[in-house]
Design a protein around this motif. Structure first.
Motif, mmCIF file in Angstrom:
data_model
loop_
_atom_site.group_PDB
_atom_site.id
_atom_site.type_symbol
_atom_site.label_atom_id
_atom_site.label_comp_id
_atom_site.label_asym_id
_atom_site.label_seq_id
_atom_site.Cartn_x
_atom_site.Cartn_y
_atom_site.Cartn_z
ATOM 1 N N ALA A 29 98.599 -10.104 160.154
ATOM 2 C CA ALA A 29 99.185 -10.668 159.143
ATOM 3 C C ALA A 29 100.111 -11.726 159.981
ATOM 4 C CB ALA A 29 100.085 -9.945 158.115
ATOM 5 N N LEU A 30 101.064 -11.264 160.848
ATOM 6 C CA LEU A 30 101.832 -12.050 161.773
ATOM 7 C C LEU A 30 100.812 -13.127 162.585
ATOM 8 C CD1 LEU A 30 104.378 -12.802 162.936
ATOM 9 C CD2 LEU A 30 104.218 -10.917 164.639
ATOM 10 N N GLY A 31 99.690 -12.376 162.939
ATOM 11 C CA GLY A 31 98.729 -13.406 163.914
ATOM 12 C C GLY A 31 98.333 -14.614 162.631
ATOM 13 N N ALA A 32 98.080 -14.254 161.577
ATOM 14 C CA ALA A 32 97.344 -15.125 160.549
ATOM 15 C C ALA A 32 98.664 -16.190 160.469
ATOM 16 C CB ALA A 32 97.303 -14.623 159.321
ATOM 17 N N CYS A 33 99.766 -15.885 160.351
ATOM 18 C CA CYS A 33 101.062 -17.063 160.329
ATOM 19 C C CYS A 33 101.138 -17.663 161.461
ATOM 20 C CB CYS A 33 102.367 -16.176 160.209
ATOM 21 S SG CYS A 33 102.447 -15.232 158.465
ATOM 22 N N GLY A 34 100.779 -17.333 162.863
ATOM 23 C CA GLY A 34 100.885 -18.147 163.864
ATOM 24 C C GLY A 34 99.695 -19.081 163.770
ATOM 25 N N LEU A 35 98.337 -18.673 163.288
ATOM 26 C CA LEU A 35 97.382 -19.683 163.295
ATOM 27 C C LEU A 35 97.719 -20.474 162.273
ATOM 28 C CD1 LEU A 35 94.463 -17.239 163.562
ATOM 29 C CD2 LEU A 35 95.355 -18.944 165.485
ATOM 30 N N ALA A 36 98.075 -20.292 160.982
ATOM 31 C CA ALA A 36 98.376 -21.404 160.005
ATOM 32 C C ALA A 36 99.432 -22.303 160.541
ATOM 33 C CB ALA A 36 98.896 -20.383 158.699
ATOM 34 N N GLY A 37 100.447 -21.852 161.120
ATOM 35 C CA GLY A 37 101.470 -22.901 161.740
ATOM 36 C C GLY A 37 100.680 -23.814 162.736
ATOM 37 N N LEU A 38 100.079 -23.205 163.526
ATOM 38 C CA LEU A 38 99.449 -24.381 164.491
ATOM 39 C C LEU A 38 98.595 -25.270 163.681
ATOM 40 C CD1 LEU A 38 97.792 -22.084 167.300
ATOM 41 C CD2 LEU A 38 99.823 -23.813 167.583
ATOM 42 N N LEU A 39 97.932 -24.900 162.506
ATOM 43 C CA LEU A 39 97.419 -25.869 161.850
ATOM 44 C C LEU A 39 98.320 -26.891 161.125
ATOM 45 C CD1 LEU A 39 94.359 -23.873 159.956
ATOM 46 C CD2 LEU A 39 94.267 -26.086 161.286
ATOM 47 N N ALA A 40 99.439 -26.289 160.451
ATOM 48 C CA ALA A 40 100.382 -27.128 159.685
ATOM 49 C C ALA A 40 101.388 -28.080 160.506
ATOM 50 C CB ALA A 40 101.058 -26.481 158.651
ATOM 51 N N ARG A 41 101.950 -27.521 161.450
ATOM 52 C CA ARG A 41 102.929 -27.944 162.446
ATOM 53 C C ARG A 41 102.550 -27.643 163.866
ATOM 54 N NH1 ARG A 41 107.402 -29.340 159.196
ATOM 55 N NH2 ARG A 41 108.027 -30.704 161.044
ATOM 56 N N ARG A 85 86.646 -31.011 164.675
ATOM 57 C CA ARG A 85 88.010 -30.739 164.429
ATOM 58 C C ARG A 85 88.244 -29.064 164.808
ATOM 59 N NH1 ARG A 85 90.011 -32.535 158.693
ATOM 60 N NH2 ARG A 85 92.028 -31.964 159.611
ATOM 61 N N TRP A 86 89.519 -28.805 165.202
ATOM 62 C CA TRP A 86 89.586 -27.390 165.305
ATOM 63 C C TRP A 86 90.214 -26.504 164.195
ATOM 64 C CZ3 TRP A 86 88.209 -24.713 169.430
ATOM 65 C CH2 TRP A 86 87.898 -25.396 170.454
ATOM 66 N N SER A 87 90.321 -27.242 162.906
ATOM 67 C CA SER A 87 90.858 -26.734 161.827
ATOM 68 C C SER A 87 89.790 -25.665 161.196
ATOM 69 C CB SER A 87 90.994 -27.626 160.767
ATOM 70 O OG SER A 87 90.093 -28.399 160.525
ATOM 71 N N LEU A 88 88.454 -25.855 161.264
ATOM 72 C CA LEU A 88 87.597 -25.086 161.000
ATOM 73 C C LEU A 88 87.547 -23.510 161.790
ATOM 74 C CD1 LEU A 88 85.245 -24.388 159.044
ATOM 75 C CD2 LEU A 88 83.604 -25.465 160.386
ATOM 76 N N PRO A 89 87.343 -23.717 163.241
ATOM 77 C CA PRO A 89 87.819 -22.511 163.738
ATOM 78 C C PRO A 89 88.958 -21.722 163.599
ATOM 79 C CG PRO A 89 87.396 -24.246 165.279
ATOM 80 C CD PRO A 89 87.189 -24.678 163.954
ATOM 81 N N LEU A 90 90.051 -22.400 163.441
ATOM 82 C CA LEU A 90 91.487 -21.907 163.221
ATOM 83 C C LEU A 90 91.411 -21.058 161.766
ATOM 84 C CD1 LEU A 90 93.853 -24.156 164.586
ATOM 85 C CD2 LEU A 90 93.379 -22.037 165.554
ATOM 86 N N GLY A 91 90.647 -21.828 160.593
ATOM 87 C CA GLY A 91 90.783 -21.220 159.380
ATOM 88 C C GLY A 91 89.928 -19.978 159.383
ATOM 89 N N ALA A 92 88.717 -19.951 160.041
ATOM 90 C CA ALA A 92 88.038 -18.758 160.044
ATOM 91 C C ALA A 92 88.713 -17.604 161.057
ATOM 92 C CB ALA A 92 86.365 -19.011 160.951
ATOM 93 N N CYS A 93 89.374 -17.931 161.619
ATOM 94 C CA CYS A 93 90.101 -16.671 162.497
ATOM 95 C C CYS A 93 91.087 -16.417 161.381
ATOM 96 C CB CYS A 93 90.700 -16.875 163.712
ATOM 97 S SG CYS A 93 89.553 -17.277 165.033
ATOM 98 N N ILE A 94 91.841 -17.286 160.728
ATOM 99 C CA ILE A 94 93.023 -16.715 159.563
ATOM 100 C C ILE A 94 92.312 -15.835 158.685
ATOM 101 C CG2 ILE A 94 94.118 -17.605 157.715
ATOM 102 C CD1 ILE A 94 94.680 -20.051 159.411
ATOM 103 N N ALA A 95 90.924 -16.134 158.212
ATOM 104 C CA ALA A 95 90.232 -15.278 157.156
ATOM 105 C C ALA A 95 89.981 -14.018 157.787
ATOM 106 C CB ALA A 95 89.160 -16.120 156.809
ATOM 107 N N LEU A 96 89.829 -14.013 159.041
ATOM 108 C CA LEU A 96 89.423 -12.611 159.718
ATOM 109 C C LEU A 96 90.628 -11.871 159.789
ATOM 110 C CD1 LEU A 96 86.858 -13.721 162.470
ATOM 111 C CD2 LEU A 96 86.494 -12.538 160.298
ATOM 112 N N CYS A 97 91.951 -12.744 160.201
ATOM 113 C CA CYS A 97 93.032 -11.715 160.328
ATOM 114 C C CYS A 97 93.269 -11.086 158.807
ATOM 115 C CB CYS A 97 94.283 -12.866 160.662
ATOM 116 S SG CYS A 97 94.464 -13.243 162.326
ATOM 117 N N ILE A 98 92.898 -11.679 157.888
ATOM 118 C CA ILE A 98 93.173 -11.214 156.410
ATOM 119 C C ILE A 98 92.520 -9.847 156.055
ATOM 120 C CG2 ILE A 98 93.237 -11.763 153.982
ATOM 121 C CD1 ILE A 98 93.948 -14.682 154.973
ATOM 122 N N ALA A 99 91.277 -10.012 156.839
ATOM 123 C CA ALA A 99 90.298 -8.786 156.571
ATOM 124 C C ALA A 99 90.740 -7.902 157.488
ATOM 125 C CB ALA A 99 88.895 -9.359 157.082
ATOM 126 N N MET A 100 91.450 -7.995 158.637
ATOM 127 C CA MET A 100 91.944 -6.883 159.409
ATOM 128 C C MET A 100 93.096 -6.401 158.645
ATOM 129 S SD MET A 100 92.214 -8.644 163.333
ATOM 130 C CE MET A 100 93.225 -6.901 163.522
#
Length: 411
Positions: free
Chosen positions: A287-299, A366-381
């Motif tokens: 969950a913390l990993g997903a927050c980090g990836l989401a932050g890279l996308l947003a800010r 763009r890098w948003s698609l691979p980053l979004g995929a990794c966020i989804a996998l973090c949620i599955a984890m």
């Protein structure tokens, strides 16, 4: 019942610990050093994004292919001799990939990856054999060593290449010093008298880990962790440079991300000692990993914060993945089998990460698609962590509480 013969480490604990930690320092640095150098490597050899992604994918494929044979090799030749041979092959692979041509780059990467796979598989079994009452503490210790060495390799890769006049090949070759140093205590250990091998009782045959649902959960948690982690190792510098960071800053943040993974490696020890199981840690880490990836996308301008959060989350997940091998196995033999099976399946899944991330970037622009995929996998984890984190052994033997957290029952 098993033989009460004390492990060799009981008589040479300092030598055993030095050997374990020095091997741990060699298990990620030869891979992570590539990430900050991807841009000069691509420019020098004319590689595309997917081709460059293979530099991280090849070691993972080698992990998957070699992991199942590591335990049988150790059973035949001994843990010490097998690990020493792996260190020699690792050094040879690092030197070969630095020779210059593209074929040598890929061949050496694959050879080094196969040697690293042996260390990945056998270290948990070695801890289970030599330090059975200190699994959690020493797993965290060798994971921290592995992470810190990987972070330092990432941080110094670009400065070394620039200091040597753009010599990315020399910077890649510099990490060969790690397996060379690691070989020294193992040269001593292979000359010590061999331990008498504990013989399992015929009345208690070893279960097949390939038929155990819990073993598959361990493999899946490890695989998703490594899919996300190695995709980030391969492409984070490129992501940061595309967002405006210099090559040196991107390399420093790449090392910062991995250094952050050492924090949970140290903090998890007291938690593992006090908690009845690992469910909520296994949930919170991705969950913390997903927050980090989401932050890279947003800010992305706050990249230092987000890379640290991501590194902490994935570092904790990696420590748990390694600890699950020992915590879910009731004996050193089962630990070796589970380690080989989990790393074969887990790294086969992880091998897709870097190349798939590079391909998605080329397809979408763009890098948003691979980053979004990794966020989804973090949620599955997160969901998987609530299951694999339950205390238990794959063979159904009872679990007792001890100074180092859940331990196998003596019976």
């Amino acid at each position: 019942m098993t033989s009460p013969t004390p492990p060799r480490a009981a008589h040479h604990p300092a030598l055993a610990l030095a050997g374990i930690l020095l091997i741990a320092a060699s298990l990620r640095a030869p891979i992570t050093v590539v990430g900050p150098l991807v841009v000069p490597i691509r420019e020098s050899l004319g590689l595309g994004a997917a081709q460059a992604g293979l530099l991280t994918t090849l070691p993972l494929l080698a992990f998957a292919l070699v992991s199942p044979v590591a335990a049988p090799c150790a059973a035949r030749f001994g843990l010490e001799r097998t690990l020493l041979a792996a260190l020699a092959l690792m050094c040879a692979g690092i030197v070969l990939r630095s020779a210059g041509p593209a074929w040598a780059l890929y061949a050496g990467t694959g050879l080094a990856g196969g040697a690293i796979a042996v260390g990945n598989v056998l270290l948990p079994s070695l801890l289970k054999r030599d330090f059975p009452l200190h699994m959690a503490r020493l797993t965290a210790g060798y994971a921290a060593t592995m992470i810190v060495a990987a972070a330092l390799a990432s941080a110094v890769a670009v400065p070394l290449a620039e200091a040597w006049g753009g010599g990315w090949a020399r910077a890649l070759a510099a990490v060969a010093v790690l397996p060379l140093l690691a070989a020294l205590p193992w040269l001593v250990r292979v000359r010590l008298p061999a331990d008498a091998a504990p013989r399992p009782s015929p009345a208690a045959p070893r279960p097949s880990v390939w038929r155990a649902p819990l073993a598959w959960q361990v493999a899946a948690y490890l695989g998703l962790t490594c899919f996300i982690h190695f995709a980030a190792i391969a492409w984070l510098p490129a992501i940061l440079q595309e967002a405006g960071a210099s090559g040196a800053r991107a390399g420093a943040l790449h090392g910062w991300m991995q250094l952050a993974g050492a924090v949970p490696a140290l903090a998890l020890v007291p938690l593992l000692q006090r908690l009845p199981d690992q469910r909520w840690i296994a949930f919170a880490s991705p969950a913390l990993g997903a927050c980090g990836l989401a932050g890279l996308l947003a800010r992305p301008e706050w990249a230092a914060l987000w890379t640290f959060a991501f590194g902490m989350g994935m570092g904790a997940s990696l420590v748990l993945s390694l600890a699950f091998v020992g915590l879910r196995a009731g004996s050193p033999q089962v630990a070796a089998s589970l380690s080989g099976m989990a790393q074969c399946i887990g790294y086969l899944l992880a091998a897709v990460g870097p190349t798939l991330a590079g391909s998605l970037r080329e397809w979408s622009g763009r890098w948003s698609l691979p980053l979004g995929a990794c966020i989804a996998l973090c949620i599955a984890m997160c969901a998987l962590g609530l299951s694999v984190g339950r205390a238990g052994h794959i063979d159904g033997t009872p679990v007792r509480r001890g100074r180092e957290g859940p331990q196998p029952s003596a019976g």
